[in-house]
Design a protein around this motif. Structure first.
Motif, PDB file in Angstrom:
ATOM      1  N   ARG A   9      78.087   9.594  29.048  1.00  0.00           N
ATOM      2  CA  ARG A   9      79.519   9.876  28.972  1.00  0.00           C
ATOM      3  C   ARG A   9      80.095   9.376  27.670  1.00  0.00           C
ATOM      4  O   ARG A   9      79.718   8.329  27.156  1.00  0.00           O
ATOM      5  N   PHE A  57      74.850  13.710  15.463  1.00  0.00           N
ATOM      6  CA  PHE A  57      74.909  12.473  16.241  1.00  0.00           C
ATOM      7  C   PHE A  57      75.836  11.475  15.547  1.00  0.00           C
ATOM      8  O   PHE A  57      76.690  10.852  16.181  1.00  0.00           O
ATOM      9  N   LEU A  58      75.668  11.333  14.222  1.00  0.00           N
ATOM     10  CA  LEU A  58      76.498  10.389  13.477  1.00  0.00           C
ATOM     11  C   LEU A  58      77.956  10.832  13.474  1.00  0.00           C
ATOM     12  O   LEU A  58      78.869  10.018  13.620  1.00  0.00           O
ATOM     13  N   ALA A  61      79.376  10.094  16.764  1.00  0.00           N
ATOM     14  CA  ALA A  61      79.581   8.649  16.906  1.00  0.00           C
ATOM     15  C   ALA A  61      80.808   8.200  16.105  1.00  0.00           C
ATOM     16  O   ALA A  61      81.569   7.334  16.548  1.00  0.00           O
ATOM     17  N   ARG A  66      82.153   5.099  17.911  1.00  0.00           N
ATOM     18  CA  ARG A  66      80.984   4.260  18.205  1.00  0.00           C
ATOM     19  C   ARG A  66      80.445   3.604  16.946  1.00  0.00           C
ATOM     20  O   ARG A  66      79.736   2.625  16.992  1.00  0.00           O
ATOM     21  N   THR A  67      80.727   4.244  15.806  1.00  0.00           N
ATOM     22  CA  THR A  67      80.288   3.663  14.550  1.00  0.00           C
ATOM     23  C   THR A  67      81.364   3.933  13.506  1.00  0.00           C
ATOM     24  O   THR A  67      82.314   4.667  13.765  1.00  0.00           O
ATOM     25  N   ALA A  68      81.210   3.319  12.341  1.00  0.00           N
ATOM     26  CA  ALA A  68      82.227   3.456  11.297  1.00  0.00           C
ATOM     27  C   ALA A  68      81.592   4.044  10.047  1.00  0.00           C
ATOM     28  O   ALA A  68      80.372   4.222   9.987  1.00  0.00           O
ATOM     29  N   THR A  70      80.173   3.343   7.354  1.00  0.00           N
ATOM     30  CA  THR A  70      79.493   2.303   6.592  1.00  0.00           C
ATOM     31  C   THR A  70      78.782   2.958   5.417  1.00  0.00           C
ATOM     32  O   THR A  70      78.691   4.182   5.343  1.00  0.00           O
ATOM     33  N   THR A  73      76.116   5.318   6.912  1.00  0.00           N
ATOM     34  CA  THR A  73      76.501   6.630   7.436  1.00  0.00           C
ATOM     35  C   THR A  73      76.963   7.538   6.301  1.00  0.00           C
ATOM     36  O   THR A  73      76.632   8.717   6.277  1.00  0.00           O
TER      37      THR A  73
END
Lengths: 445, 491, 447
Positions: A9, A57-58, A61, A66-68, A70, A73
């Protein structure tokens, strides 16, 4: 089994956006991985962050928080060629091109980089591409650099290696510009020869018109031979594709509106484009301006009228007579023709109609050459690896000429062949057609 | 498993880099993230490192390091698997084989090729097709999946009906054993002395070691191929046609079936020429000699007509044939167009039970308030119900999992199996007792102990995690001698 | 033999099914007489026998038709022969599924007859089909000429039930043609010579009986010409189901009453090729074969009667009234003719007669050797066999000494060295049969 999360989810439930652009398309990805082997950067590196599925996926996210953004990324998303080979194979129909452009826009917004980089972007996206006069001025300067012998000196002296950042890559790719008279703009109207088939408007492009004016003239002649009245709308500038691919979303929107406006006035049956990135981008105007009520309908109508030159010409047999062109050639599919516009058989059908021409298959013909807009300038290392791969396959064919249909590919492959000292020409498809219609070979750029 | 401290992690990264080079180790969380799933997104697990070896020696050194540190490790190819088999279920190392993707040798006279495990399945066929050869196993993901992954899962594909699965085409393997020793299992000849370890290794889901070289057979391309599309207005009729074809003494190269939902999804994706209003379509392929091909095709056509097909046609040319197959092979992904998520099930039944089981599948899924698209290898009785769901709807996943388990039970009840080609992995580990007794599983466990005594090589896969599961079964359990001595443990 | 064990065995499976004393003569292998021969009639009885023998630590020697009983290293202790002939029921045959489940004591001929009645067959054709049992054929991984197209047991066996050394009844695989659930136990037991478990039941893939089938023999002046024809055949579009390369001696054994009875005469080599399918396919392929072979000197294409089929698998052995030694080889197909040529040369130089035959397309070669010398001087025979093995190994292949007098076996290992994989095999044996109850010492690596 502590690490197992039996829960796919999403953490966010609102619409997924990056830099104001919807990336809901990530939800179409079912993670099947069928795209992996078609991705040039994944093939080179084998790392899934550098595959379409990994980037989706990135992006997902990022949008979900879920991620920043960076360094990591940014690095992997920036390494995407935006060649859209993954879209061709994707069974789920993920609109990858739109996702990566949104991600790149987010990157430009959130991490504009050093002042030097910002200046560079402004020069390109803000100044040169938006203003034909500025581009022409730059071209004159470049021509001066080349004919004065300075370029030869720089290349010979290996001074080029001392240039900072990605400038050496820039230098290697500099096209040798034709003299001023060949860079002159096209007449605004070219009349059809023989039975009249259509009234078309020609996009002369920004860089294209300066560097490859010859292709535009050849395009107009070939269209005229095939019964087309060719309108060349005055005041047309850049279509905004380079800006969009480079993450400069705001200017891209502005340019698309201006382009639509300019071409609507031509009242043509079709808008003909002979550069792959522009064609693919303009066909996407509908989606691009979807959120703008004043423009959405106009954009959709305009986008539907855009056709790649080969797509248009292949709809009917070429009007005879065609004289033989005794040449062994191979065809390289520009990404934004074959993947961006799904045009694969048409250029080959046209080549097959040229008498005397022998066409050999190119391994990985639909594989990016590394040019990818300004990718070869921003990611010279990966661009170089892909170019190396392309040149290897080209040389394996034993062809005397590589035929393609996009200025970026032409410059890139020429640079690669030059570096290998290979005597293989690089031609635009329209140049060959023009030759078959009796035009002597023009001095190549 | 305890989490590695950051100091330990830095030191390990340095050691791993010393083995595979500085560009060959990932440990940034953003990079590890994309390795958290394979083609089945229901399960996620993060590794501590992803490592990219380029030789068997690299793999051996990494595996020895993992052994020394007590770190679990798992090999990964393209990550197209559908059972969570390549997930780092207990942390540790993911060993990506994607930089070992060379074709080392093609020996046409002996009809074999020696390749590295990261080679994409289809790329092997591309390499040999100019000489008229191909590699037969053709999983639907063949454009992306690797031969190493195929070895782990004993992958099949549509053409296994006539040509068999991966194991039937593997002659030998160079394997890095879980203790780091490099061993050849099998070889280039049809048999080698002793147990058929290559045969045992294929399909062991990465729990017996890591293959670093693979010797496979390559086959001559058949002289002629005919592809027949039969369209049905009733699913039952299509199911019956499958058995009717077999009953006429024909062994087609492939018999594939798609139901209406699937047909519509693939038509949306690629416009392959399947009629959107059909209840089901059969794709039947015959290959072999040109002589007699028409006669055999006619028998197929007749069998389909007799079974109630409303339309039967033969692909006119290679382009039409390729398009039909493109639709079939892209079917899983195409469900992405009709649903934000789906779970593809994989079960096998005796093909004569097809009509009954398909009805049961549809009933079960409907009872859970879900939709299902069926696309599968009908000739093999290998079902692939794709249960569509929206992960944003609370409870949807749980219903999918329940429906999936019920479908697997039906497959087991009719004498079938819980996996035809996707493997057990994490997904079905707890379903194993549906078809295997405690004694069966104990022998498998002992076999695993022989290869992988520490259990560090791809832990958490294949065997049921619920200890209670092994207590049910038809055979009374007595501890084995080696268990009594504490040398092995039943799971 | 402990009387207590015998008594218990009699109690479990009935006295009539426990043989002792003089009745054991058919079960003597390598001069060793077993302590008893027992014939359980049900799966549970097999498990009971193994449990009893295991408790008494008496080795168990599984026994089907006995056709491969002498293959292997001589056992240190003969133990109890566990005969499976009474377990021969056809459990399930559903023609629509193209599968059969059958108990392992059925002979190949019985099984084929039952299947043939319903238009199907098991595409496995080992020698001695009248005597060889399915279980034995699986355990020895025996196959015949049609393996060229249809493969061996590993391509056909989809499920197996075995009784393991701890007397557990264990199932591997299943009843469906495609199955990757769990480890591939059927592969483990195929060719394991009864050292890991006793196969009691098997499920196999079947095929429809082809409408037509034909064997054609062609004569060549030289072996290497025949080999060239084989290469051309394998590179062609033809789909033979058997490609047999025989030297004249082996060819003659295909049958004196045959049109091919004189096959071996005036030839350097004989190539026998089988085709099946629709009649027109067989017809066309036979004609194509003759056309393909002609440039390589293939001549006198002669159809053989169907009686020649079963003789192909044992042609080498049957070439002599009593062969001294039979060796089989697995090599790459390209090495077949060279091995046959040089192997025969080595033997001839030492004064031995040989017969050679090969499943040429898959690189499986067998050779028989006859020595009329005193068997107590095995040196020269051993010398030849060792050289043969070296030839096979030099090309990446290996050799198995299938049959030889004890004196020879004690000098020339039956099995080739499996290399590092041998240690894995030993670990498997230790895991599955730690007390070494099943056929101890018979197999590779001391297993």
């Amino acid at each position: 089994m502590a690490h197992i999360v039996e829960d796919a989810r999403r953490t966010a439930t609102g619409p997924l956006v990056l830099h104001g652009l919807s990336v809901e398309g990530v939800n179409q990805c079912v993670h099947c991985g069928l795209c992996l082997a078609s991705c040039p950067t994944f093939a080179e590196l084998g790392t899934e962050m550098d595959s379409p599925r990994g980037r989706i996926f990135l992006i997902k996210a990022l949008a979900e928080g879920r991620t920043a953004l960076t360094d990591t990324t940014v690095q992997h998303l920036s390494l995407c060629l935006d060649c859209r080979a993954c879209e061709t194979v994707c069974p789920a129909g993920v609109p990858y091109g739109r996702l990566i452009e949104a991600a790149k826009a987010e990157i430009e917004h959130a991490r504009p980089g050093s002042p030097a980089r910002r200046l560079f972007r402004w020069l390109n996206f803000g100044l040169l591409l938006g203003r034909p006069w500025a581009l022409r001025l730059a071209a004159t300067a470049l021509r001066l650099y080349q004919v004065s012998g300075l370029q030869a000196l720089v290349r010979r002296s290996r001074l080029v290696r001392l240039l900072p950042g990605t400038l050496p890559a820039w230098e290697a790719l500099l096209p040798s510009l034709p003299p001023r008279h060949e860079r002159a703009p096209l007449p605004s109207y070219v009349m059809a020869e023989g039975a009249r088939r259509a009234r078309v408007a020609l996009l002369t492009g920004c860089v294209q018109s300066v560097v490859f004016g010859a292709h535009n003239r050849a395009t107009a002649r070939v269209l005229a031979k095939n019964g087309c009245d060719v309108i060349v709308p005055e005041g047309q500038g850049c279509c905004g594709a380079l800006n969009a691919h480079g993450g400069d979303h705001a200017r891209a929107l502005e340019m698309s509106r201006r382009t639509i406006e300019t071409f609507e006035a031509a009242r043509a049956d079709a808008v003909i484009v002979n550069t792959s990135g522009c064609g693919a981008h303009m066909k996407g105007y509908g989606a691009l301006l979807d959120g703008d009520p004043a423009w959405a309908e106009r954009a959709r109508r305009f986008a539907a009228s855009v056709q790649d030159l080969s797509e248009f010409l292949a709809k009917a047999p070429l009007v005879p007579p065609l004289s033989p062109v005794a040449l062994r050639v191979t065809y390289h599919d520009p990404c934004h023709v074959v993947h961006g516009q799904k045009i694969r058989k048409e250029p080959r059908q046209l080549l097959a109609q040229i008498p005397g021409l022998s066409v050999v298959d190119l391994v990985e013909s639909d594989w990016c050459c590394g040019s990818a807009g300004i990718y070869n300038l921003t990611q010279p290392e990966m661009a170089g690896r892909l170019l190396e791969r392309k040149i290897r396959h080209v040389l394996e064919t034993g062809a005397e000429a590589v035929v393609t249909a996009n200025p970026g590919c032409i410059l890139q492959i020429q640079a690669g062949l030059r570096a290998r000292g290979a005597e293989v020409q690089v031609l635009h498809l329209v140049e060959l057609l023009d030759r078959a219609y009796g035009r002597p070979a023009e001095r190549g750029p | 498993m305890a989490t590695l401290t950051s100091g330990r992690k830095t030191a390990l990264r340095r050691e791993l880099e010393a083995i595979v080079g500085p560009g060959g180790v990932l440990s940034d969380p953003d990079e590890l993230l994309v390795y958290e799933s394979d083609g089945l997104t229901l399960f996620r697990a993060l590794a501590d490192f992803v490592v990219f070896p380029t030789s068997a020696e690299h793999v051996a050194a990494v595996v020895r390091l993992a052994g020394r540190e007590g770190l679990p490790f798992v090999a990964r190819g393209a990550g197209t698997g559908l059972s969570g088999g390549c997930l780092p279920a207990e942390g540790g190392l993911v060993i990506s084989m994607m930089r070992m993707n060379r074709i080392l040798e093609i020996d046409y006279e002996n009809q074999l090729a020696v390749v590295e495990p990261g080679l994409v399945n289809l790329h092997l066929s591309w390499a040999v097709v100019p000489k008229g050869y191909y590699y037969a196993p053709d999983p639907s993901s063949q454009q992306a999946c690797t031969l190493g992954g195929n070895i782990a899962n004993n992958s099949g594909g549509p053409h296994t009906l006539k040509y068999g699965v991966t194991t039937n085409h593997v002659l030998g393997l160079e394997v890095v054993m879980p203790d780091g020793e490099i061993v050849w299992l099998g070889g280039r000849t049809r048999a080698t002395p002793g147990y058929d370890l290559a045969g045992v290794f294929v399909g062991s889901e990465g729990t017996f070691g890591i293959a670093t070289k693979i010797v496979v057979r390559i086959l001559k391309k058949p002289q002629a191929v005919k592809t027949v599309l039969a369209v049905f207005d009733q699913v039952d009729h299509a199911s019956a046609a499958v058995s009717a074809i077999i009953a006429r003494g024909l062994v087609p190269a492939a018999v594939e079936m798609m139901d209406q939902l699937t047909i519509q999804a693939v038509e949306d994706a690629f416009g392959c020429g399947y009629p959107r209003d059909a209840a089901a379509a059969l794709l039947v392929e015959l290959d072999g000699l040109r002589v007699g091909m028409d006669a055999q095709t006619e028998r197929i056509v007749q069998a389909c007509r007799d079974a109630g097909a409303r339309e039967v046609r033969t692909a006119r040319d290679e382009a039409e044939r390729a398009l039909l197959w493109k639709g079939r092979k892209s079917a899983f992904g195409a469900f992405g167009r009709v649903s934000p998520a789906y779970m593809v099930m994989d079960g096998v039944i005796p093909r004569t039970k097809l009509p009954y089981v398909l009805r049961r599948v549809n009933e079960i899924v409907a009872a859970h308030g879900l939709r299902v698209g069926n696309v599968f290898h009908a000739g093999d009785g290998n079902l692939h119900p794709n249960i569509l769901y929206d992960p944003r709807v609370p409870g949807a996943e749980a219903r999918v999992v329940e429906a999936g388990a019920e479908i697997m039970k039906v497959c087991a009840e009719v004498g079938g199996s819980i996996s035809g080609e996707h493997g057990i992995g994490l997904e079905k580990a707890d379903f194993m007792p549906f078809i295997f007794s405690a004694a069966d599983l104990a022998v498998m466990q002992r076999l695993k102990n022989a290869f992988n005594p520490t259990g560090l090589c791809n832990p958490g896969k294949v065997f049921p995690t619920k200890k209670s599961c092994v207590e049910v079964g038809p055979v009374a359990y007595t501890p084995h001698a080696i268990e009594a001595k504490g040398l092995a443990q039943r799971f | 033999m402990q009387d207590a064990l015998l008594e218990r065995l009699r109690a479990v499976i009935g006295p009539a099914n426990v043989l002792t004393g003089v009745e054991l003569s058919p079960y003597v292998v390598d001069g060793r007489t077993p302590e008893a021969a027992v014939f359980p009639g049900a799966l549970e009885e097999v498990a009971a026998v193994i449990a009893l023998c295991g408790q008494a630590e008496v080795p168990v020697v599984p026994w089907g038709g006995g056709t491969a009983a002498s293959v292997g290293m001589p056992a240190a202790r003969a133990g109890v022969v566990l005969g499976l002939r009474r377990l021969a029921r056809l459990v399930e045959h559903e023609p629509g599924d193209l599968t059969v489940t059958v108990e392992s004591g059925v002979t190949i001929a019985e099984l084929q007859a039952a299947l043939g009645n319903r238009g199907q067959w098991l595409s496995l054709d080992p020698a001695d089909a009248e005597r060889a049992t399915l279980g034995g054929v699986l355990a020895a991984n025996a196959a015949g000429p049609r393996r060229h197209l249809y493969g061996t047991a590993r391509d056909l066996l989809i499920g197996v039930t075995v009784v393991t050394a701890d007397a557990a009844v264990v199932k591997g695989g299943g009843k469906v043609v495609k199955n990757v659930a769990g480890y591939d136990l059927p592969k483990l037991f195929i060719g394991s010579y009864g050292t890991l478990g006793v196969i009691v039941e098997a499920t196999l893939k079947l095929r429809p009986v082809p409408e037509a089938e034909r064997l054609v023999a062609l004569r060549f002046a030289r072996l290497k010409d025949a080999a060239a024809a084989v290469r051309a055949l394998l590179a062609s579009d033809l789909i033979p189901n058997a490609v047999e390369l025989l030297d004249p001696t082996a060819a003659a054994a295909l049958g004196a009453g045959e049109a091919g009875g004189a096959l071996g005469l005036a030839a350097g080599a004989v190539l026998v090729v089988g085709f099946d399918g629709l009649p027109e396919q067989v017809e066309w392929q036979c004609a194509e074969l003759a056309r393909l072979a002609a440039p390589h000197g293939g001549r006198d294409a002669t159809p053989l009667s169907s009686a020649a089929w079963p003789r192909l698998a044992a042609a080498v052995r049957d070439a002599f009234p009593v062969a001294t030694a039979v060796m089989s080889f697995d090599v790459v197909p390209a090495q077949v003719a060279e091995l046959m040529e040089q192997g025969a040369g080595v033997a001839r130089a030492r004064g031995f007669q040989t017969a050679w035959a090969a499943h040429a397309g898959v690189g499986v070669v067998s050779a028989a050797l006859v020595s009329d010398r005193e068997p107590r001087e095995p040196g020269p025979v051993c010398g030849v066999l060792s050289e043969w093995r070296e030839m096979a190994r030099a090309g990446g292949g290996h050799a198995t000494l299938e049959r030889a007098p004890l004196a020879v076996k004690s000098q020339v290992p039956v099995w080739d060295d499996p290399g590092a994989a041998g240690r894995v095999m030993q670990r498997i044996k230790a895991q599955l049969d730690p007390k070494r109850i099943l056929n101890p010492g018979r197999f590779v690596a001391g297993i």
